[in-house]
Scaffold this active site. Structure first.
Site, PDB file in Angstrom:
ATOM      1  N   ASP A  36       3.771  -3.267  -9.168  1.00 57.74           N
ATOM      2  CA  ASP A  36       4.672  -2.194  -9.554  1.00 57.74           C
ATOM      3  C   ASP A  36       5.262  -1.629  -8.258  1.00 57.74           C
ATOM      4  O   ASP A  36       4.877  -2.009  -7.148  1.00 57.74           O
ATOM      5  CB  ASP A  36       3.971  -1.129 -10.408  1.00 57.74           C
ATOM      6  CG  ASP A  36       4.989  -0.350 -11.248  1.00 57.74           C
ATOM      7  OD1 ASP A  36       6.193  -0.412 -10.942  1.00 57.74           O
ATOM      8  OD2 ASP A  36       4.595   0.324 -12.215  1.00 57.74           O
TER       9      ASP A  36
HETATM   10  C1  NOJ Z   1       7.980   1.725 -11.822  1.00 63.20           C
HETATM   11  C2  NOJ Z   1       7.580   1.535 -13.247  1.00 63.20           C
HETATM   12  O1  NOJ Z   1       6.203   1.830 -13.424  1.00 63.20           O
HETATM   13  C3  NOJ Z   1       7.834   0.136 -13.745  1.00 63.20           C
HETATM   14  O2  NOJ Z   1       7.557   0.089 -15.115  1.00 63.20           O
HETATM   15  C4  NOJ Z   1       9.257  -0.260 -13.463  1.00 63.20           C
HETATM   16  O3  NOJ Z   1       9.509  -1.545 -13.978  1.00 63.20           O
HETATM   17  C5  NOJ Z   1       9.485  -0.211 -11.967  1.00 63.20           C
HETATM   18  N1  NOJ Z   1       9.267   1.148 -11.498  1.00 63.20           N
HETATM   19  C6  NOJ Z   1      10.877  -0.675 -11.571  1.00 63.20           C
HETATM   20  O4  NOJ Z   1      11.819   0.240 -11.935  1.00 63.20           O
END
Ligand code: NOJ
Length: 740
Positions: free
Chosen positions: A283
Site C-alpha cells: 500500500d
Molecule cells: C492507499 C489506500 O489504502 C489504497 O487502497 C489505495 O489503493 C492507495 N492508497 C492508492 O491510492
C-alpha cells in the site's frame, strides 16, 4: 523502388519476429528478458511512483520521475490519467534500454466516468450479476482511458461502521463478501487480460485491515487465528480463485507484524498455501512506514523485511529503489527473490499485450467514444435502484401516491448531486451526477409541484433554517427529506467516533414531523449511521448510501414505485455506539440473553443487544410468504448432498424481488460455532400471487469449519437450518443430522 522493397522486407521481418515472439510461452519470454536485465533494471520493475495528480499519502522524495523511467528505474505509475497522458508517460519508457512498458494503475473503485453506487451500496443489492456488470463497465472505461490496473476490489470484511473504509467493501459477512469479491474480480478482468476492455484487479488490503482496533483507520489489528481464517481471509481466497491478477498488502499490523512485512500472510498463505502466481503491491508507502511501526530501524531494513516477506512492488515508498541493490550486494536479500518478484510483474505486462504494443490502451478516440456511454448510465441506474434498502414503510406510504400534487423536498442533501459521487470517485463530471431534486423533477415533469427548503447544512449546529423548512412542509401533501453524511465523511482516513446523523439533521426531521405531515426520510451515507429518532418516528425510511451518477433518478423511481426496492443490508446497523463491534454471526456465550430475564446475562443494562437493523434486512413494497419446507433426508452422510426445497409466494400487490437467505448453526462442536452463518441465498422475482419452489443444496463444504487444531472439515452432529428474509427474520427452520 529498391529502397521501398528493402523497407518492406525489413518491416515484414520485424512483424514476423514480433509474431514469432508472441508464439512463445509467456514464461519463456519473461525468462529471456530477465536474463538481459541488470540488477538495477530488475529493481526498477519493483518500483512504483505516483504522478503529481493525487496524493493520498506522503510523496517520496525522488529526483526526476521521467529520468528514472528512461533509466529503467521504474516499473509502474499510479494516478496517471487519460489516454493522452498515459501515452506521453509511456513514451519515456520506450526510451529506456530494454523498452519495458510501464503499468498504469489507479483506484477505480465504483466506476470511472460513469459513477456507480459505492461498493457497500452495491453489496446491498445482493445481485452478483449487477455487481459484476458494474465492475465490467468501470474496467471498460478505465481501460479506454489508458489504465491497465485498478486497485480494487477492496475485499476487507468489517464489523465496525466507525471505520471509514466500510464504504469500499462488501460489509461484514465472509460468504457474501467472497461471492462479491469473485464477481468484482471477474467484472474487472473480463474474459481475459489483454482484451482492450479488461484491467487487472487488485484484491486488497491483505489482510484484516477491516479489523482496525476501535475502527480507527490504519490502527493495529489484534485478532485470533480463528477470526483471521473464518472471517477475514475467505474473500481473499475467493479473489485468488477468481484469478485476481494482483494483491495489495496493508497498512495495519496483524498481531504485531505489519502486513507489508508479514511473511506468514504473503509467503506462507498467499504464495505458499494458495499458490498465488500474481504479484503483491504494497500500500502507499507502507514499506517505508514499517519504520514508524517500529518494525524496521530504517528504510533499508524495511525494504529487506518487505521483500523477504513477499511484497513485490513498492508503491510510492522509495524503499526498494534506494536500498535493494545494496541489500543484494550485502547478501541480505537473495537475488532470486528479486527475480521472482520481477517475473511476476513482467508476466502481467506480457499478458496485457504491452510488449506487442505499449500504447494499446492509450487511444484517445476510443476513450472519447467509451467514457460516459449511454448504456453505462443505464447500468448505473439499475445498479443504483438495486442498492437502495427500504428500512421502514408505515401504512404503505411508499410508493407515493401520484395524485399528491405538492411535494416538499427538504434537507441538506436534497439538491446535492456532488455528494452522490461517494467516497472514491475521481473521474466523474459534475453534470453527470443527478441529485434527488433533479431526479424528482424529471419524474414529475410538471405533474406535481416540488417545494424545497434546505433546512440546515450537513454538519450545521444552527437551526436557523428550520422555520422555512417547517413552513414548506406545511404547504405540502407529503415531505421527502434527504439527510446524511457528506461524500467525504467516509473513505480512507475518515473514521468517525460518533456515527449518528451529523449536525442538527435529526432535529430538523423532528421539527418537520411536528407539522403532522407524512415524512419519508432518505439517508445518504457511506456507512451505517445511527438515527434512533428517525427510526421511531419517520413514516418511511430509505437507506440510499451514495448512489453515483444516476442517484436522483434511481431514488425517484423507487419513491414512485417504478422500481420496487429489493436491497438488503450487508452490514449490521447498531442502535448505540457502545454496541460496536456488532454482527449477526456471533457465538452464543454461556449466558446468552434468552427471554426477558436480563440478570447476569450477556447483555447491556442500558441498551438492548439487538441492532437497529440486522444483517440481511430490507423491505419491499410487496410481501412474501415461505412455506412447505422439505429436506431430501434428515440424515446426511459427509459426502452426500441434502436438498432443501420450499415455496415462496408473493402475497402482496406489487411485483417484486426477495433475497431468500439460508443460515446454518452447528449446534454442538469441538469449537463453539456462531448462532447463524449465511451459507447460501437466492434473489427471486415474483409477480403478485405467484409462487415458486426454490431449492438449496447443502454439502460438506457448507458444513465445514476450522476445528480446534485449525483443520478444515466437518464433525458429525446436529445442525439447525434456517431460511428467512433477514438474519433476524427466520421464516422456516428445521434440524438435520450429519453422520460420518
Ligand atoms: C492507499 C489506500 O489504502 C489504497 O487502497 C489505495 O489503493 C492507495 N492508497 C492508492 O491510492
Amino acid at each position: 523502388m529498391v529502397l521501398k522493397s528493402s523497407l518492406t522486407i525489413t518491416f515484414s521481418l520485424v512483424a514476423f519476429l514480433g509474431f514469432a515472439q508472441k508464439l512463445k510461452p509467456v514464461d519463456q519470454r519473461v525468462d529471456e528478458l530477465l536474463a538481459k536485465m541488470t540488477l538495477v533494471e530488475k529493481i526498477g520493475q519493483l518500483n512504483q511512483y505516483t504522478s503529481d495528480r493525487l496524493a493520498t499519502g506522503p510523496i517520496a522524495p525522488n529526483s526526476n520521475k521521467f529520468n528514472d523511467i528512461k533509466q529503467g528505474r521504474l516499473g509502474s505509475m499510479l494516478n496517471v490519467e487519460g489516454a493522452k497522458e498515459t501515452r506521453m508517460v509511456q513514451e519515456y519508457a520506450m526510451q529506456s534500454r530494454l523498452k519495458i512498458p510501464l503499468l498504469f494503475g489507479r483506484d477505480v473503485i465504483h466506476g470511472y466516468r460513469v459513477t456507480f453506487p459505492v461498493p457497500l451500496a452495491e453489496a446491498s443489492s445482493w445481485d452478483l450479476n449487477a455487481i459484476e456488470l458494474s465492475a465490467r463497465i468501470a474496467a471498460t472505461e478505465a481501460a479506454a482511458a489508458g489504465l491497465h490496473w485498478t486497485f480494487a476490489p477492496m475485499v476487507d470484511i468489517s464489523r465496525d461502521p466507525r471505520w471509514g473504509r466500510v464504504v469500499e467493501g462488501a460489509g461484514e459477512d465472509p460468504y457474501l463478501g467472497s461471492l462479491i469479491a469473485k464477481a468484482r474480480v471477474k467484472g474487472f478482468q473480463g474474459k481475459q487480460l489483454g482484451d482492450l476492455d479488461a484491467v487487472m484487479a487488485c484484491a486488497k488490503h491483505f489482510a484484516a485491515y477491516g479489523a482496525a482496533i476501535a475502527g480507527r483507520d490504519y490502527n493495529s489489528v489484534d485478532i485470533s487465528e480463528r477470526a483471521l481464517w473464518e472471517i477475514y481471509l475467505p474473500p481473499f481466497k475467493a479473489a485468488v480463485d477468481a484469478g485476481a491478477a494482483t494483491f495489495m498488502n496493508s497498512f495495519n499490523d496483524l498481531n504485531g507484524i505489519p502486513a507489508t512485512g508479514n511473511k506468514y500472510l504473503q509467503r506462507d498463505i498467499l504464495k505458499g498455501k494458495w499458490q498465488y502466481s500474481g504479484f503483491v503491491v504494497s500500500d502507499w508507502a507502507s514499506i517505508a512506514e514499517m519504520v514508524a511501526h517500529g518494525y524496521a530501524k530504517d528504510k533499508s531494513q524495511a525494504a529487506e523485511r518487505a521483500i523477504l516477506a513477499g511484497s513485490d512492488m513498492d508503491m510510492e515508498g522509495n524503499a526498494y529503489i534506494s536500498s535493494l541493490s545494496n541489500l543484494v550486494k550485502l547478501g541480505k536479500v537473495p537475488e532470486s527473490l528479486i527475480d521472482d518478484a520481477v517475473r511476476r510483474i513482467l508476466r502481467k505486462k506480457f499478458e496485457l499485450g504491452l510488449f506487442e504494443d505499449p500504447f494499446r490502451f492509450s487511444d484517445e478516440k476510443r476513450e472519447k467514444k467509451v467514457l460516459g456511454a449511454q448504456e453505462h448510465h443505464k447500468a448505473a441506474l439499475e445498479a443504483a435502484e438495486k442498492s437502495i434498502v427500504l428500512l421502514k414503510n408505515e401504512n404503505q406510504l411508499l410508493p407515493l401516491d401520484r395524485t399528491m400534487k405538492k411535494i416538499a423536498v427538504i434537507g441538506p442533501l436534497a439538491k446535492s448531486g456532488y455528494d452522490m459521487r461517494g467516497a472514491w470517485s475521481v473521474y466523474w463530471k459534475d453534470d453527470h451526477l443527478v441529485s434527488l431534486y433533479e431526479g424528482l423533477q424529471a419524474k414529475l415533469n410538471g405533474k406535481a409541484q416540488l417545494l424545497y427548503a434546505k433546512g440546515c447544512g450537513i454538519e450545521d449546529t444552527s437551526t436557523a433554517g428550520f422555520t422555512e423548512a417547517v413552513e414548506t412542509a406545511r404547504k405540502a401533501d407529503v415531505v421527502i427529506m434527504a439527510v446524511g453524511e457528506k461524500w467525504d465523511m467516509s473513505g480512507e482516513a475518515k473514521s468517525r467516533s460518533d456515527i449518528r446523523i451529523p449536525g442538527v439533521q435529526e432535529e430538523l426531521i423532528e421539527a418537520v414531523k411536528a407539522t403532522g405531515k407524512k415524512v419519508v426520510v432518505l439517508v445518504m451515507a457511506g456507512r451505517p449511521l445511527i438515527f434512533n429518532y428517525t427510526a421511531a418516528n419517520a413514516d418511511a425510511i430509505l437507506y440510499t448510501w451514495f448512489l453515483g451518477s444516476e442517484a436522483g433518478n434511481a431514488m425517484a423511481n423507487v419513491l414512485y414505485g417504478d422500481y420496487n426496492p429489493s436491497g438488503k443490508l450487508p452490514i449490521t446497523f447498531p442502535r448505540a455506539q457502545g454496541q460496536i463491534p456488532i454482527y449477526y454471526n456471533y457465538r452464543n456465550t454461556g449466558r446468552p440473553l434468552t427471554g426477558k430475564d436480563m440478570s447476569y446475562k450477556s447483555a447491556y443494562i442500558d441498551v438492548s443487544n439487538k441492532p437497529a437493523y440486522a444483517f440481511g434486512y430490507g423491505l419491499s413494497y410487496t410481501s412474501f410468504s415461505m412455506s412447505n419446507l422439505q429436506l431430501s433426508k434428515k440424515d446426511l452422510k459427509t459426502d452426500g448432498t441434502l436438498k432443501v426445497t420450499f415455496t415462496i409466494t408473493n402475497t402482496g400487490k406489487y411485483s417484486g424481488e426477495e433475497v431468500v437467505q439460508l443460515y446454518l448453526h452447528d449446534l454442538v462442536a469441538s469449537v463453539a460455532r456462531p448462532v447463524k452463518e449465511l451459507k447460501d441465498f437466492q434473489k427471486v422475482k415474483l409477480a403478485p400471487n405467484e409462487s415458486k419452489t426454490l431449492t438449496f443444496e447443502i454439502d460438506k463444504e457448507k458444513l465445514s469449519f476450522y476445528n480446534e487444531a485449525m483443520h478444515w472439515g466437518t464433525e458429525p452432529g446436529e445442525f439447525k437450518l434456517m431460511i428467512g428474509n433477514s438474519s433476524d427474520n427466520i421464516l422456516l427452520e428445521t434440524n438435520f443430522v450429519l453422520n460420518n
